[in-house]
Design a protein around this motif. Sequence first.
Motif, mmCIF file in Angstrom:
data_model
loop_
_atom_site.group_PDB
_atom_site.id
_atom_site.type_symbol
_atom_site.label_atom_id
_atom_site.label_comp_id
_atom_site.label_asym_id
_atom_site.label_seq_id
_atom_site.Cartn_x
_atom_site.Cartn_y
_atom_site.Cartn_z
ATOM 1 N N LEU A 1 -24.487 -7.642 55.533
ATOM 2 C CA LEU A 1 -24.446 -6.365 56.250
ATOM 3 C C LEU A 1 -24.069 -5.222 55.320
ATOM 4 O O LEU A 1 -24.593 -4.105 55.446
ATOM 5 C CB LEU A 1 -23.448 -6.465 57.404
ATOM 6 C CG LEU A 1 -23.307 -5.227 58.300
ATOM 7 C CD1 LEU A 1 -24.637 -4.903 58.964
ATOM 8 C CD2 LEU A 1 -22.229 -5.460 59.348
ATOM 9 N N MET A 2 -23.178 -5.491 54.374
ATOM 10 C CA MET A 2 -22.798 -4.466 53.402
ATOM 11 C C MET A 2 -23.991 -4.054 52.548
ATOM 12 O O MET A 2 -24.201 -2.861 52.273
ATOM 13 C CB MET A 2 -21.661 -4.990 52.514
ATOM 14 C CG MET A 2 -20.326 -5.109 53.215
ATOM 15 S SD MET A 2 -19.079 -5.961 52.208
ATOM 16 C CE MET A 2 -19.055 -4.937 50.728
ATOM 17 N N LEU A 3 -24.801 -5.033 52.130
ATOM 18 C CA LEU A 3 -25.977 -4.724 51.323
ATOM 19 C C LEU A 3 -26.995 -3.901 52.115
ATOM 20 O O LEU A 3 -27.579 -2.943 51.586
ATOM 21 C CB LEU A 3 -26.616 -6.014 50.815
ATOM 22 C CG LEU A 3 -25.802 -6.823 49.799
ATOM 23 C CD1 LEU A 3 -26.522 -8.112 49.444
ATOM 24 C CD2 LEU A 3 -25.556 -5.991 48.539
ATOM 25 N N VAL A 4 -27.190 -4.260 53.391
ATOM 26 C CA VAL A 4 -28.118 -3.504 54.229
ATOM 27 C C VAL A 4 -27.621 -2.073 54.427
ATOM 28 O O VAL A 4 -28.392 -1.112 54.347
ATOM 29 C CB VAL A 4 -28.301 -4.209 55.590
ATOM 30 C CG1 VAL A 4 -29.116 -3.334 56.543
ATOM 31 C CG2 VAL A 4 -28.986 -5.556 55.403
ATOM 32 N N THR A 5 -26.328 -1.929 54.680
ATOM 33 C CA THR A 5 -25.748 -0.598 54.863
ATOM 34 C C THR A 5 -25.867 0.235 53.593
ATOM 35 O O THR A 5 -26.206 1.425 53.638
ATOM 36 C CB THR A 5 -24.270 -0.723 55.266
ATOM 37 O OG1 THR A 5 -24.158 -1.530 56.439
ATOM 38 C CG2 THR A 5 -23.669 0.642 55.537
ATOM 39 N N LEU A 6 -25.605 -0.392 52.445
ATOM 40 C CA LEU A 6 -25.711 0.330 51.183
ATOM 41 C C LEU A 6 -27.147 0.754 50.913
ATOM 42 O O LEU A 6 -27.403 1.859 50.415
ATOM 43 C CB LEU A 6 -25.197 -0.560 50.043
ATOM 44 C CG LEU A 6 -25.040 0.112 48.679
ATOM 45 C CD1 LEU A 6 -24.057 1.270 48.768
ATOM 46 C CD2 LEU A 6 -24.571 -0.888 47.636
ATOM 47 N N PHE A 7 -28.106 -0.118 51.243
ATOM 48 C CA PHE A 7 -29.512 0.238 51.088
ATOM 49 C C PHE A 7 -29.879 1.432 51.969
ATOM 50 O O PHE A 7 -30.611 2.337 51.545
ATOM 51 C CB PHE A 7 -30.386 -0.967 51.435
ATOM 52 C CG PHE A 7 -31.857 -0.664 51.427
ATOM 53 C CD1 PHE A 7 -32.555 -0.544 50.233
ATOM 54 C CD2 PHE A 7 -32.552 -0.503 52.615
ATOM 55 C CE1 PHE A 7 -33.913 -0.254 50.222
ATOM 56 C CE2 PHE A 7 -33.900 -0.224 52.617
ATOM 57 C CZ PHE A 7 -34.595 -0.095 51.420
ATOM 58 N N ALA A 8 -29.368 1.448 53.204
ATOM 59 C CA ALA A 8 -29.639 2.576 54.102
ATOM 60 C C ALA A 8 -29.034 3.862 53.553
ATOM 61 O O ALA A 8 -29.665 4.938 53.621
ATOM 62 C CB ALA A 8 -29.085 2.275 55.495
#
Length: 309
Positions: free
Chosen positions: A11-18
């Motif tokens: 989830l952290m990686l997805v949030t950072l990508f966003a």
Amino acid sequence: MTGYVLQRLGLMLVTLFAIITLTFFLMHAVPGGPFVSDKMMAPEIQAALDAKFHLDQPIWVQYLSYLQGIATLDFGPSFKYPGMSVNEMIAQGLPVTAQVGVLAFLCVIALGVPFGVVAALNRNCWPDTLVMVVATIGVAVPSYVVATMALYLFALRLGWVPTFGVDDWRGYFLPVFALSGFWISFVARLARSSLLETLQQDYMTTAKAKGLMPGQILFKHGLRNSLIPVVTVLGPVAANLLTGSFVIEQIFALPGIGRHFVLSITNRDYTAIMGITIFYAAILMVMIFIVDMLYLVLDPRIKYGAQAR
């Protein structure tokens, strides 16, 4: 537990990508460019600069190229400081910002929590009144006002500390004081209210009825449970302090990341703005992740993932 950790990391990686995507397209949606302010620049020179930094390419090509750089932890070159990369800007400003932030965070923990505990244990007495009055003033007065008043009184009038910079160890006092003042007050108020609520719980009455020592009741049952709301806010507080305050660094002329960020906005330095924003977001998410892990230590009743079912 392992599944929950992997889920949170994903989830952290997805949030950072966003965040990377939104920051990139929002910056490029702003009219103009990093070289528009140079009014004396000839069109040929501006075109050459755009070609050098690939600003003449389609937006999707620039986006893919930027993602490729982020994947290798390369935030790209600065548009306004020739020969300097954004990584170098962060590396130069991080030591000062981190030192001031760590000292401020230690002050928040060392002063905010004990003040709240003292106020709660002396409810409606003079220690409680004193702590609440000071905490209310600390929350109400903006940090830049505290910084300006402290700078005038202790630096200009009394001469106890330097007026700017951290070349001398005394130079840390005012920035740390101004940066931590609000959060010390906030944590003290939160710790007080949380401990008062915990002291009224039935299990606290049961612990007293069993004849446990007052200190054992306070630290093992009361303080441990009441610290959960405090720990919840300490994650964002740590991220806020460790990444620095733009205003405080400007007032005390600290060569930290916040100062670079303000200058990059003024200069419309795209890569610097995006790189520092992503760096800030990553630190914030790491702090929140650490807070989630600390929940298990403070309250074993909390279960994650398959354990909760």
